[in-house]
Design a protein around this motif. Structure first.
Motif, mmCIF file in Angstrom:
data_model
loop_
_atom_site.group_PDB
_atom_site.id
_atom_site.type_symbol
_atom_site.label_atom_id
_atom_site.label_comp_id
_atom_site.label_asym_id
_atom_site.label_seq_id
_atom_site.Cartn_x
_atom_site.Cartn_y
_atom_site.Cartn_z
ATOM 1 N N MET A 197 0.822 -1.222 0.000
ATOM 2 C CA MET A 197 0.000 0.000 0.000
ATOM 3 C C MET A 197 0.854 1.270 0.000
ATOM 4 S SD MET A 197 -2.941 -1.046 2.752
ATOM 5 C CE MET A 197 -4.521 -0.572 2.083
ATOM 6 N N VAL A 198 2.012 1.233 0.663
ATOM 7 C CA VAL A 198 2.798 2.468 0.786
ATOM 8 C C VAL A 198 3.977 2.530 -0.177
ATOM 9 C CG1 VAL A 198 2.172 2.822 3.197
ATOM 10 C CG2 VAL A 198 4.258 1.566 2.658
ATOM 11 N N GLU A 199 4.273 1.413 -0.829
ATOM 12 C CA GLU A 199 5.441 1.373 -1.707
ATOM 13 C C GLU A 199 5.337 2.456 -2.793
ATOM 14 O OE1 GLU A 199 5.941 -2.248 -3.899
ATOM 15 O OE2 GLU A 199 8.112 -2.175 -3.584
ATOM 16 N N GLY A 200 6.364 3.280 -2.878
ATOM 17 C CA GLY A 200 6.393 4.319 -3.903
ATOM 18 C C GLY A 200 5.417 5.460 -3.670
ATOM 19 N N GLN A 201 4.774 5.484 -2.514
ATOM 20 C CA GLN A 201 3.796 6.541 -2.227
ATOM 21 C C GLN A 201 4.448 7.661 -1.420
ATOM 22 O OE1 GLN A 201 0.192 6.092 -3.183
ATOM 23 N NE2 GLN A 201 1.471 4.812 -4.481
ATOM 24 N N ASN A 202 3.773 8.794 -1.433
ATOM 25 C CA ASN A 202 4.298 9.933 -0.714
ATOM 26 C C ASN A 202 3.778 9.972 0.719
ATOM 27 O OD1 ASN A 202 6.124 11.857 -0.966
ATOM 28 N ND2 ASN A 202 4.986 13.096 -2.452
ATOM 29 N N LEU A 203 3.552 8.813 1.292
ATOM 30 C CA LEU A 203 3.062 8.741 2.663
ATOM 31 C C LEU A 203 3.515 7.430 3.276
ATOM 32 C CD1 LEU A 203 0.602 6.654 1.925
ATOM 33 C CD2 LEU A 203 -0.623 8.753 1.445
ATOM 34 N N GLY A 204 3.413 7.351 4.573
ATOM 35 C CA GLY A 204 3.819 6.135 5.283
ATOM 36 C C GLY A 204 2.726 5.720 6.252
#
Lengths: 306, 201
Positions: A197-204
């Motif tokens: 879900m968080v891979e490569g996203q601008n959030l953690g």
């Protein structure tokens, strides 16, 4: 939906009002009782449809059966288990395929419907969202203990009940809310699926370890070293994305990578909806469900476990 | 007594089960288990530790030698082995509080004592692991409670504060809680199980 991003099932838009969701899943037995194995395999296969926000409609059986080694009545019971689960979910069995195999395998190919605007993916998290997990973790470890003949009948019954519970009620309940993202927790373990879900996203994501529902029996068997190899594979693959606070016990940390069979949904909703949704889920009988963490801005692409 | 077990080629949970059989039948002072995969290495190490063996792992190519020595028995001679993971020996103390006042008798006195008790808890240092607040105890965590600054300080120092969600809901205080994590009975039970010591107030 393309294949460039990991998601739970394939989606094909037919019209502005209808899209098809298709998924397939099958595996080898986890419990000795063939009827319950059939139910677990069916509940597990249906799960991806629910995780995408859809409603399952039709299914086909997939069977690998060692016909020379095993009595055909075993297969009948497995299929009966699957059929009962499909009935419960309002799914019609429309066919199937079987072949001779050295090892018993059973599962389903499932087709479901969803409104194209209501497709839930893994990648629409919003900073500040709360994450809700609908089933307790630990089925991988307990299934290993069952294989090792170390689990009591009481524990087997308890974990079977959890695994045969479909995500139908969870899906119906969350449909009343503005859900941002959803996935089901299966073979990659909680952290493996959150990593997608968080891979490569601008959030953690920050998880509160003590809020995560974990079966007490799983903690006990985990401390005896009864992790399935998959837990360590998941950890090796994803540990670069996870930061554990030093206070997190290593056994608990590894349990968060434990591969789940027919695990729960992980639902991301706004902070203001989260508490009401959890209460509704409790009312729907999902008493183990709880808020386990939230979506944060920093560090991006990481999971922090405190 | 030293025993050796060759578990090459065995998948999980095979190596753990063979180790378990051997320990149950012989309880050797030293046991050496040979495995050929990472998962079995971790699992056998964990199992030996759960049986109070002190464990070292030696790596030889693709093989792992998991060597346990009975902590009550003789020690393994260790040469040039990497030191076991540093582990600070702290106890895990859970304090479970089911009331907003301490003791029976005068309620005003009881409330003052509770504040004093919470403020003094930090003297336990790192051993203080978790606080569990149930029933009337959850009222200590809500807006306006005199205990709030003390609890916040404990939380900032790494003490995990679990506040019973059912109790907050029952009192209609779910939105008023200002410190700690809302929790369920499974977490409470798990905390009690994992704790080295539970103090019930």
């Amino acid at each position: 939906m393309g294949l460039d991003r990991a998601d739970d099932a394939g989606v094909y838009k037919i019209s502005d009002h209808l899209a098809l969701i298709q998924t397939v899943d099958f595996f080898t037995p986890i419990v000795d009782d063939p009827y319950w194995f059939g139910q677990i395999a069916a509940a597990n296969a249906l799960s991806d449809i629910y995780a995408m926000g859809g409603v399952p409609k039709t299914a086909m059986n997939l069977v690998g059966f060692p016909v020379k080694k095993m009595d055909i009545s075993v297969l009948r019971q497995i299929i009966q288990g699957g059929l009962d689960k499909m009935k419960e979910a309002g799914v019609v069995l429309v066919g199937g395929h079987s072949l001779e195999d050295d090892e018993l395998k059973y599962g389903l190919s499932v087709t479901g419907f969803v409104h194209p605007d209501r497709v839930l993916t893994k990648k629409n998290l919003k900073v500040g969202d709360h994450l809700i997990l609908t089933k307790p973790l630990g089925t991988g470890v307990i299934n290993t203990a069952i294989k090792a003949a170390l689990a009591s009948q009481q524990t087997i019954d308890k974990v079977t009940k959890i695994m045969v519970t479909t995500n139908q009620k969870a899906a119906e309940t969350m449909a009343k809310y503005e859900v941002h993202a959803c996935t089901d927790i299966t073979g990659f373990g909680l952290l493996g699926h959150i990593a997608e879900m968080v891979e490569g996203q601008n959030l953690g994501i920050r998880l509160h370890a003590s809020d995560i529902p974990i079966l007490p029996e799983a903690l006990e068997f985990a401390s005896m070293g009864l992790f399935p190899a998959g837990a360590y594979n998941n950890k090796e693959f994803r540990s670069c994305m996870v930061e554990f606070s030093p206070s997190i016990d290593s056994i608990l940390a590894d349990l968060l990578f434990d591969p789940q069979t027919s695990g729960g949904l992980l639902i991301s909703v706004s902070y203001s909806d989260a508490k009401a949704l959890v209460q509704d889920l409790h009312k729907a009988g999902l008493t183990d469900c709880s808020i386990i963490g939230q979506v944060i801005e920093n560090p991006p692409g990481k999971i922090v476990v405190t | 007594m030293m025993k050796e077990l060759d578990c090459r080629g065995l998948a999980c949970p095979g190596p753990v089960l063979r180790t378990k059989d051997l320990l149950e039948n012989h309880r050797p002072d030293v046991i050496k288990v040979i495995v050929d995969n990472e998962a079995s290495k971790q699992n056998v190490k964990r199992f030996m530790e759960s049986q109070n063996y002190k464990v070292n792992v030696e790596i030889d190519g693709s093989l792992f030698y998991v060597i346990g020595s009975d902590e009550a028995g003789s020690e393994v001679q260790s040469e040039e082995r990497p030191a076991p993971e540093p582990h600070v020996e702290t106890k895990k103390i859970v304090v479970m509080i089911g009331t907003d006042r301490m003791g029976y008798g005068d309620d005003e006195l009881g409330k003052k004592l509770m504040l004093n008790f919470l403020a003094t808890l930090k003297e336990m240092g790192d051993d203080l692991w978790r606080l569990i607040l149930i029933n009337n105890g959850v009222k200590l965590t809500i807006e306006g409670s005199d205990a709030l600054p003390i609890l916040k300080e404990l939380a900032d120092n790494g003490v995990y504060i679990l506040v019973c969600g059912t109790c907050l809901t029952y009192f209609g205080l779910l939105d008023k809680k200002d410190v700690g994590e809302t929790t369920n009975m499974l977490d409470v039970v798990t905390s009690l199980q994992l704790a080295d010591k539970v103090i019930n107030i």
